[in-house]
Design an enzyme around this catalytic site. Structure first.
Site, PDB file in Angstrom:
ATOM      1  N   VAL A  66      29.277  42.452  33.810  1.00  0.00           N
ATOM      2  CA  VAL A  66      27.960  43.298  34.261  1.00  0.00           C
ATOM      3  C   VAL A  66      28.114  44.736  33.619  1.00  0.00           C
ATOM      4  O   VAL A  66      27.196  45.477  33.687  1.00  0.00           O
ATOM      5  CB  VAL A  66      28.243  43.582  35.576  1.00  0.00           C
ATOM      6  CG1 VAL A  66      28.035  42.082  36.324  1.00  0.00           C
ATOM      7  CG2 VAL A  66      29.392  44.177  36.165  1.00  0.00           C
ATOM      8  N   SER A 145      30.997  47.797  50.335  1.00  0.00           N
ATOM      9  CA  SER A 145      32.187  47.890  50.881  1.00  0.00           C
ATOM     10  C   SER A 145      32.150  49.005  52.203  1.00  0.00           C
ATOM     11  O   SER A 145      31.627  49.981  52.075  1.00  0.00           O
ATOM     12  CB  SER A 145      33.359  48.384  50.049  1.00  0.00           C
ATOM     13  OG  SER A 145      34.801  48.853  50.502  1.00  0.00           O
ATOM     14  N   TYR A 158      36.329  54.548  44.039  1.00  0.00           N
ATOM     15  CA  TYR A 158      35.637  53.275  44.771  1.00  0.00           C
ATOM     16  C   TYR A 158      34.733  53.286  45.700  1.00  0.00           C
ATOM     17  O   TYR A 158      33.816  52.941  45.991  1.00  0.00           O
ATOM     18  CB  TYR A 158      36.997  52.252  44.981  1.00  0.00           C
ATOM     19  CG  TYR A 158      36.635  50.878  45.736  1.00  0.00           C
ATOM     20  CD1 TYR A 158      36.063  50.011  44.955  1.00  0.00           C
ATOM     21  CD2 TYR A 158      36.700  50.701  47.264  1.00  0.00           C
ATOM     22  CE1 TYR A 158      35.744  48.639  45.586  1.00  0.00           C
ATOM     23  CE2 TYR A 158      36.342  49.608  47.625  1.00  0.00           C
ATOM     24  CZ  TYR A 158      35.862  48.575  46.875  1.00  0.00           C
ATOM     25  OH  TYR A 158      35.517  47.271  47.525  1.00  0.00           O
ATOM     26  N   LYS A 162      30.754  52.556  46.105  1.00  0.00           N
ATOM     27  CA  LYS A 162      30.061  51.713  46.969  1.00  0.00           C
ATOM     28  C   LYS A 162      29.295  52.569  47.824  1.00  0.00           C
ATOM     29  O   LYS A 162      28.284  51.853  48.304  1.00  0.00           O
ATOM     30  CB  LYS A 162      31.190  50.963  47.790  1.00  0.00           C
ATOM     31  CG  LYS A 162      32.157  49.934  47.186  1.00  0.00           C
ATOM     32  CD  LYS A 162      31.409  48.811  46.491  1.00  0.00           C
ATOM     33  CE  LYS A 162      32.372  47.757  45.976  1.00  0.00           C
ATOM     34  NZ  LYS A 162      31.448  46.675  45.556  1.00  0.00           N
ATOM     35  N   ILE A 191      39.300  41.647  53.566  1.00  0.00           N
ATOM     36  CA  ILE A 191      38.837  40.298  53.565  1.00  0.00           C
ATOM     37  C   ILE A 191      40.341  39.503  53.064  1.00  0.00           C
ATOM     38  O   ILE A 191      40.933  39.948  51.901  1.00  0.00           O
ATOM     39  CB  ILE A 191      37.784  39.753  52.876  1.00  0.00           C
ATOM     40  CG1 ILE A 191      36.550  40.703  53.200  1.00  0.00           C
ATOM     41  CG2 ILE A 191      37.655  38.324  52.569  1.00  0.00           C
ATOM     42  CD1 ILE A 191      36.169  40.492  54.507  1.00  0.00           C
TER      43      ILE A 191
HETATM   44  N1  LIG Z   1      38.371  41.977  49.009  1.00  0.00           N
HETATM   45  C1  LIG Z   1      37.990  42.727  50.169  1.00  0.00           C
HETATM   46  O1  LIG Z   1      38.439  42.779  51.126  1.00  0.00           O
HETATM   47  C2  LIG Z   1      36.909  43.453  49.896  1.00  0.00           C
HETATM   48  C3  LIG Z   1      36.239  44.377  50.646  1.00  0.00           C
HETATM   49  C4  LIG Z   1      35.048  44.938  50.454  1.00  0.00           C
HETATM   50  C5  LIG Z   1      34.261  44.880  49.337  1.00  0.00           C
HETATM   51  N2  LIG Z   1      34.853  44.053  48.397  1.00  0.00           N
HETATM   52  C6  LIG Z   1      33.790  43.783  47.557  1.00  0.00           C
HETATM   53  O2  LIG Z   1      33.698  42.249  47.094  1.00  0.00           O
HETATM   54  C7  LIG Z   1      33.671  42.088  45.800  1.00  0.00           C
HETATM   55  C8  LIG Z   1      34.682  41.078  45.538  1.00  0.00           C
HETATM   56  O3  LIG Z   1      35.817  41.325  45.848  1.00  0.00           O
HETATM   57  P1  LIG Z   1      36.990  40.604  45.518  1.00  0.00           P
HETATM   58  O4  LIG Z   1      38.241  40.960  46.374  1.00  0.00           O
HETATM   59  O5  LIG Z   1      36.654  39.157  45.622  1.00  0.00           O
HETATM   60  O6  LIG Z   1      37.665  41.015  44.034  1.00  0.00           O
HETATM   61  P2  LIG Z   1      38.709  40.324  43.215  1.00  0.00           P
HETATM   62  O7  LIG Z   1      39.214  39.030  43.846  1.00  0.00           O
HETATM   63  O8  LIG Z   1      39.363  41.357  42.453  1.00  0.00           O
HETATM   64  O9  LIG Z   1      37.453  39.589  42.020  1.00  0.00           O
HETATM   65  C9  LIG Z   1      36.712  40.337  41.395  1.00  0.00           C
HETATM   66  C10 LIG Z   1      35.646  39.304  40.503  1.00  0.00           C
HETATM   67  O10 LIG Z   1      34.918  40.575  39.955  1.00  0.00           O
HETATM   68  C11 LIG Z   1      34.946  40.190  38.584  1.00  0.00           C
HETATM   69  N3  LIG Z   1      34.741  41.254  37.731  1.00  0.00           N
HETATM   70  C12 LIG Z   1      35.163  42.601  37.554  1.00  0.00           C
HETATM   71  N4  LIG Z   1      34.794  43.211  36.483  1.00  0.00           N
HETATM   72  C13 LIG Z   1      33.605  42.685  36.185  1.00  0.00           C
HETATM   73  C14 LIG Z   1      32.538  42.900  35.329  1.00  0.00           C
HETATM   74  N5  LIG Z   1      32.566  43.922  34.274  1.00  0.00           N
HETATM   75  N6  LIG Z   1      31.666  42.069  34.934  1.00  0.00           N
HETATM   76  C15 LIG Z   1      31.694  40.856  35.616  1.00  0.00           C
HETATM   77  N7  LIG Z   1      32.442  40.448  36.534  1.00  0.00           N
HETATM   78  C16 LIG Z   1      33.650  41.224  36.645  1.00  0.00           C
HETATM   79  C17 LIG Z   1      36.344  39.553  38.253  1.00  0.00           C
HETATM   80  O11 LIG Z   1      36.077  38.696  37.039  1.00  0.00           O
HETATM   81  P3  LIG Z   1      37.365  38.473  36.252  1.00  0.00           P
HETATM   82  O12 LIG Z   1      38.285  38.005  36.951  1.00  0.00           O
HETATM   83  O13 LIG Z   1      36.516  37.467  35.173  1.00  0.00           O
HETATM   84  O14 LIG Z   1      37.501  39.473  35.311  1.00  0.00           O
HETATM   85  C18 LIG Z   1      36.325  38.826  39.515  1.00  0.00           C
HETATM   86  O15 LIG Z   1      35.611  37.369  39.532  1.00  0.00           O
HETATM   87  C19 LIG Z   1      33.779  43.475  44.882  1.00  0.00           C
HETATM   88  O16 LIG Z   1      32.446  44.029  44.985  1.00  0.00           O
HETATM   89  C20 LIG Z   1      34.581  44.298  46.043  1.00  0.00           C
HETATM   90  O17 LIG Z   1      34.266  45.705  45.839  1.00  0.00           O
HETATM   91  C21 LIG Z   1      36.044  43.456  48.628  1.00  0.00           C
END
Ligand SMILES: NC(=O)c1ccc[n+]([C@@H]2O[C@H](COP(=O)([O-])OP(=O)(O)OC[C@H]3O[C@@H](n4cnc5c(N)ncnc54)[C@H](OP(=O)(O)O)[C@@H]3O)[C@@H](O)[C@H]2O)c1
Length: 250
Positions: A66, A145, A158, A162, A191
């Site tokens: 992205v 977030s 971060y 957000k 999560i």
């Molecule tokens: N986990 C939580 O509790 C939580 C809470 C609030 C918000 N969120 C939000 O939810 C979303 C997903 O979080 P998650 O915990 O599932 O994250 P994650 O497990 O760390 O996975 C992040 C994903 O984003 C991809 N990514 C990172 N940089 C990228 C880029 N430049 N272009 C395209 N893809 C990219 C990664 O792809 P690669 O692995 O291929 O690099 C991976 O598929 C995020 O926006 C995060 O801020 C998560």
């Protein structure tokens, strides 16, 4: 709602929440495109897995870093060539970094976070906006977030990024409303089984858990259900909003 003719694009679909959102839309019957950044082998395997578990053969993938505008442009062109339209864009790709904003910590990390979380979202919306506005229908769901609403110490970039996504959602909700394109956000709390939460040290996590009214972490499936609700006709009069999915933490 009949999802079978709907084309759904999910960014950051190779892991955790993005993978779950993709599987959920595939389960609903949509034509789902999984955007990935790093590993083609990994995404091929995930697509295969989703096809097998949901019985939906209309699941494909596209290289979609992205932060790279050329790649983003090409990816959406390929998707439009293949499907003729995009009905739902889920901007899920995101990164986080924990650290104090002091001189000994380099600012490059702050830049990377802002570039991925805000500019990455803007890049994808920019690439899909014209076809969506012209077709006079569509729904964009940005994954924000809770930290963008409440602020979290040592997660300043971060949280700021957000909060930016939430502001972007509010503005575009108004801007695209006359074209029947809705823009909303989901703000998850903590999560389970996700990259971001797994990187939080256990002692810190047990402190966070105490603050959650429901006394448990959320699931990626619960985030996915909220995303599909906002993207659906059931949310037809909702735009510019951020729906918090945090078990009552806030
Ligand atoms: N986990 C939580 O509790 C939580 C809470 C609030 C918000 N969120 C939000 O939810 C979303 C997903 O979080 P998650 O915990 O599932 O994250 P994650 O497990 O760390 O996975 C992040 C994903 O984003 C991809 N990514 C990172 N940089 C990228 C880029 N430049 N272009 C395209 N893809 C990219 C990664 O792809 P690669 O692995 O291929 O690099 C991976 O598929 C995020 O926006 C995060 O801020 C998560």
């Amino acid at each position: 709602m009949d999802w079978t003719e709907k084309v759904v694009v999910v960014t950051g679909a190779s892991k955790s929440i993005g993978k779950s959102i993709s599987a959920h839309f595939a389960d609903l019957g949509s034509k789902v495109v999984l955007g990935y950044r790093s590993s083609r082998d990994e995404i091929e395997q995930i697509v295969q897995e989703i096809k097998e578990t949901t019985g939906n053969s209309h699941v494909t993938f596209e290289k979609l870093d992205v932060t790279d505008r050329e790649i983003v442009k090409d990816a959406f062109q390929n998707i439009l060539d293949r499907h003729g339209k995009v009905d739902v864009l889920v901007n899920n790709a995101g990164i986080s970094y924990g650290g104090a904003l002091i001189p000994s910590n380099p600012l490059e990390k702050w830049e990377e976070i802002v570039d991925t979380n805000i500019m990455g979202t803007i890049n994808c919306i920019h690439a899909v906006s014209l076809p969506m506005l012209m077709q006079q229908s569509g729904s964009i769901v940005n994954i924000a977030s809770l930290s963008g609403l409440i602020g979290v110490e040592r997660l300043s970039a971060y949280s700021a990024s957000k909060a930016g996504v939430i502001g972007l959602t509010r503005s575009l909700g108004k801007e695209y409303a006359p074209f029947n394109v809705r823009v909303n956000a989901v703000a998850p709390g903590y999560i389970e089984d996700t990259g971001m939460v797994d990187r939080i040290p256990e002692n810190q996590m047990s402190e966070f858990k105490k603050k959650i009214a429901m006394k448990r972490l959320g699931s990626a499936k619960e985030v996915a259900e909220t995303v599909s609700f906002l993207a659906s006709e059931k949310a037809g009069y909702i735009t510019g909003q951020t729906l918090v999915v945090d078990g009552g933490l806030m």
